[in-house]
Enzyme design. Structure first.
Site: not given
Ligand code: IPE
Ligand code: MG
Length: 245
Positions: A176-177, A19, A113, A189, A15, A47-48, A2
Site C-alpha cells: 500500500r501507499i 522502534h 544527500l 517505481e 513494540r 503519518s497523520s 514498516d
Molecule cells: C513502522 O513500524 C514505524 C512507525 C509507523 C513509526 P510499525 O510500528 O507500523 O510496525 P508494525 O506494522 O506494527 O509491525
Molecule cells: Mg505498521
C-alpha cells in the site's frame, strides 16, 4: 518504514524495542544512500494517521525523534547532508519544532544527500495545504479555475524543493501507499519487501536499487521510443518528457 512492531513481537519484546532498532536502520539507510550517491532520500517516519496509536507509543516515537535529532544532526552536518522535515509540524511539542528548525537551518547549505523526514505528513494533507496556499497567493485563480494546472500547484507542495522520486520502498510486507507522497508517486517505481524495517540493512538497500535497475521507465511512451527517441512522438508528449526521472 514498516514492521517495527512485528519485528519486536517476534522476539517477545515490547513494540517500542522495534522502534528503537528502527532508528538504527534509519542510520544504515542514510549512510548507504549517501555512499551510493543518492541525492534525495525521504523517510516516512510518522503519518497523520499514526496519532491513532496508543498514547504511550506515540510519546515514545516523539521522544525517539527528539533524541535522534540531538544525537545525529552533528554527524549529518559533518557528512554534508541537508535535513528537511515535511508535514504539519504545528501538532508537535514546541521543543521538537525548535530542534527541527535549528537542524534545518544548520544543514541548509549542505550539498550532499538531502534527507527528508516526513512527520505528521499525509499525501492528501499535502495536496490540500498546497491548494490553500496557492489560492491565498493567487486569489484570481479562484474565479478562473481553468488556469489551475500542475505547474501552478506543484510549487506549493511540501517537497517542492525535490524532484519526484524514482523509487519507493515499503518494508513490512504491506503493498500500500498509505497516504505517502500521493502526487509525486505518479511515475515512481514501487518496491515492496517482506523485510521488517529494523532488519532492512545495506544489502537490502542494494537489492531495492537492483530491482530499480531492471525497470524500464516509459512515462507513457512505447519501448521503441525509448530505444530511439526520434521514433514519432507527438507534441503532446512534450509535457511528459520533462518529468524528472
Ligand atoms: C513502522 O513500524 C514505524 C512507525 C509507523 C513509526 P510499525 O510500528 O507500523 O510496525 P508494525 O506494522 O506494527 O509491525
Ligand atoms: Mg505498521
Amino acid at each position: 518504514m514498516d514492521g517495527n512492531g512485528r519485528w519486536a513481537s517476534r522476539r517477545l519484546l515490547p513494540r517500542v524495542a522495534g522502534h528503537t532498532r528502527g532508528v538504527d536502520a534509519v542510520r544504515t539507510a542514510v549512510e548507504t544512500c549517501a555512499r551510493r550517491g543518492v541525492e534525495y532520500l525521504t523517510l516516512f517516519a510518522f503519518s497523520s494517521e499514526n496519532w491513532r496509536r496508543p498514547a504511550d507509543e506515540v510519546s515514545l516515537l516523539m521522544r525517539l525523534f527528539v533524541v535522534a535529532l540531538q544525537r545525529e544532526v552533528g554527524k549529518l552536518h559533518a557528512n554534508g547532508i541537508r535535513l528537511r522535515v515535511v508535514g504539519d509540524m504545528s501538532a508537535f511539542e514546541q521543543r521538537l519544532q525548535d530542534l527541527v528548525r535549528e537542524a534545518e537551518a544548520r544543514t541548509a547549505g549542505n550539498t550532499g544527500l538531502t534527507l527528508t523526514i516526513a512527520a505528521n505528513y499525509g499525501g492528501r494533507w499535502d495536496v490540500l495545504q498546497a491548494t490553500r496556499q496557492m489560492l491565498q497567493d493567487r486569489p484570481e485563480l479562484a474565479s478562473e479555475p481553468s488556469l489551475i494546472d500542475e505547474a501552478a500547484l506543484t510549487p506549493y507542495l511540501a517537497m517542492a524543493y525535490a524532484p519526484e522520486p524514482d523509487l519507493f520502498i515499503r518494508t513490512g510486507g504491506e503493498q500500500r501507499i498509505s497516504n505517502f507522497l500521493l502526487w509525486q508517486l505518479a511515475y515512481t517505481e514501487l518496491y515492496f519487501t517482506d523485510c521488517f524495517w529494523p532488519d532492512f540493512g545495506e544489502a537490502d538497500v542494494d537489492q531495492a536499487f537492483e530491482f530499480y535497475r531492471t525497470r524500464e521507465r516509459r512515462f507513457g511512451r512505447t519501448s521503441a521510443q525509448l530505444v530511439d527517441p526520434r521514433v514519432s512522438s507527438t507534441p503532446a508528449d512534450a509535457g511528459v518528457s520533462s518529468k524528472p526521472g
